[in-house]
Enzyme design. Structure first.
Site, PDB file in Angstrom:
ATOM      1  N   GLY A 290       0.787  -1.230   0.000  1.00  0.00           N
ATOM      2  CA  GLY A 290       0.000   0.000   0.000  1.00  0.00           C
ATOM      3  C   GLY A 290       0.819   1.281   0.000  1.00  0.00           C
ATOM      4  O   GLY A 290       2.053   1.277  -0.084  1.00  0.00           O
ATOM      5  N   GLU A 291       0.122   2.394   0.109  1.00  0.00           N
ATOM      6  CA  GLU A 291       0.736   3.725   0.025  1.00  0.00           C
ATOM      7  C   GLU A 291       1.811   3.910   1.092  1.00  0.00           C
ATOM      8  O   GLU A 291       1.580   3.697   2.281  1.00  0.00           O
ATOM      9  CB  GLU A 291      -0.342   4.807   0.181  1.00  0.00           C
ATOM     10  CG  GLU A 291       0.212   6.218   0.062  1.00  0.00           C
ATOM     11  CD  GLU A 291      -0.863   7.287   0.071  1.00  0.00           C
ATOM     12  OE1 GLU A 291      -0.512   8.475  -0.058  1.00  0.00           O
ATOM     13  OE2 GLU A 291      -2.062   6.939   0.200  1.00  0.00           O
ATOM     14  N   THR A 292       2.994   4.323   0.655  1.00  0.00           N
ATOM     15  CA  THR A 292       4.168   4.542   1.514  1.00  0.00           C
ATOM     16  C   THR A 292       4.365   3.399   2.510  1.00  0.00           C
ATOM     17  O   THR A 292       4.722   3.625   3.662  1.00  0.00           O
ATOM     18  CB  THR A 292       4.113   5.903   2.241  1.00  0.00           C
ATOM     19  OG1 THR A 292       3.003   5.953   3.141  1.00  0.00           O
ATOM     20  CG2 THR A 292       4.017   7.047   1.254  1.00  0.00           C
TER      21      THR A 292
ATOM     22  N   ASN B 284       6.224  10.951  -2.081  1.00  0.00           N
ATOM     23  CA  ASN B 284       5.337   9.806  -1.942  1.00  0.00           C
ATOM     24  C   ASN B 284       5.400   9.056  -3.275  1.00  0.00           C
ATOM     25  O   ASN B 284       4.885   9.535  -4.287  1.00  0.00           O
ATOM     26  CB  ASN B 284       3.925  10.311  -1.640  1.00  0.00           C
ATOM     27  CG  ASN B 284       2.936   9.211  -1.371  1.00  0.00           C
ATOM     28  OD1 ASN B 284       3.087   8.092  -1.845  1.00  0.00           O
ATOM     29  ND2 ASN B 284       1.879   9.534  -0.626  1.00  0.00           N
TER      30      ASN B 284
ATOM     31  N   PRO C 197      -4.041   5.075   2.017  1.00  0.00           N
ATOM     32  CA  PRO C 197      -3.785   4.818   3.440  1.00  0.00           C
ATOM     33  C   PRO C 197      -4.727   3.722   3.965  1.00  0.00           C
ATOM     34  O   PRO C 197      -4.301   2.776   4.615  1.00  0.00           O
ATOM     35  CB  PRO C 197      -4.057   6.162   4.116  1.00  0.00           C
ATOM     36  CG  PRO C 197      -3.966   7.170   3.018  1.00  0.00           C
ATOM     37  CD  PRO C 197      -4.432   6.470   1.780  1.00  0.00           C
TER      38      PRO C 197
END
Length: 311
Positions: free
Chosen positions: A43-45, A120, A196
């Protein structure tokens, strides 16, 4: 039938600890490959954690606030550079296991221009171990602007991989119509949507993207608990004394080109999620809607993308 087994690693990283998160990511990547995954999404970051404390801690926007500056320093120091030794580990894993890896990461340039800025990033590694796309989030969302720099259009494209043509966007880039059109125009088959957490409105965006683009969408959410908030940041009253409560609770899902769930959202548990998709289904759906072909009007609209890297 062109089938692909995809996996979402819905496991929490070790927040703001690069080495521990890297070790955990490689472990679960190996586990997913053993289960038969051909494409693996983080997933994100994911490396090394999404700063959800921006959304919960009341003092984060105070000027010259020492706890936030310390949290940013930890974010910076747990970010990766590209190229760099951490991404090489993922490249080696992809090549060894013959898998495509899509990884959300905090990225910094350790030398040269812009080496105080965190980006990001979303990285795509092919099954031969080559880094085939490096996208930076175009517009940090709301409070993210305190931590992240603006990305650029260099990675705003689809790329050929061993298991189909893959694109990706990060979080609220899915609400940017021209970002979507740029990727639709580049011939995507599998779209990676990193968030997120994939709450209801993010599910709406992911399903709309699948329907509009007539492609599969792999929507990956993060996991994070209250105990992962950096030391020194003030918690709101309703989170005090609840270290195990989720701030980010997943919601990862997989969506077909008709906008329907292949895998329903999974909340509140960490696991390796798996599903098989059939890429041939894409072209059945494009009979009625193809926003890059018979449902486009190039005689009415002009559109171009500036794909130059800023720094």
């Amino acid at each position: 039938m062109r089938s692909v087994v995809v996996s979402i690693i819905q496991q929490a990283p070790i927040h703001l600890s690069l080495n521990e998160s890297l070790e955990k990511a490689l472990h679960y990547g190996n586990e997913a490959a053993k289960k038969g995954a051909q494409m693996i999404v983080f997933g994100e970051t994911w490396l090394s954690g999404y700063p959800a404390w921006l959304d919960h801690c009341p003092d984060v926007a105070l000027w010259d606030h020492e706890p936030v500056k310390e949290a940013f320093a930890k974010l910076y120091n747990s970010s990766i550079s590209i190229p760099g030794p951490e991404i090489q580990k993922f490249q080696q894993l992809a090549k060894k296991k013959k898998i495509v890896i899509c990884l959300g990461a905090n990225e910094v340039r350790k030398t040269g221009k812009g080496n105080g800025t965190v980006y990001n990033a979303l990285l795509t590694i092919n099954a031969d171990g080559q880094l085939v796309n490096h996208h930076r989030k175009l517009m940090p969302t709301y409070t993210e602007k305190m931590l992240y720099g603006q990305g650029d259009g260099k990675g705003l494209k689809s790329v050929d991989t061993e298991y189909g043509r893959v694109s990706g966007l990060i979080c609220w880039e899915h609400w940017m119509p021209l970002s979507r059109q740029a990727l639709h125009d580049s011939g995507e088959e599998i779209h990676v949507a990193v968030w997120p957490k994939v709450h209801e409105m993010h599910q709406v965006a992911s399903r709309q993207y699948a329907f509009e683009g007539r492609c599969f969408v792999i929507a990956a959410g993060q996991m994070m608990r209250v105990k992962d908030v950096p030391d020194g940041l003030k918690l709101p009253d309703h989170l005090i004394g609840k270290p195990e409560e989720f701030l980010l609770n997943g919601g990862s899902c997989i969506i077909a080109p008709n906008g329907k769930f292949i895998m329903e959202p999974v909340f509140d548990r960490e696991e390796i999620l798996m599903a098989e998709i059939n890429l041939d289904d894409i072209y059945k759906e494009r009979m009625t809607l193809d926003v890059t072909g018979h449902y486009a009007r190039d005689d009415v609209f002009d559109f171009k993308v500036k794909r130059k890297r800023k720094v």
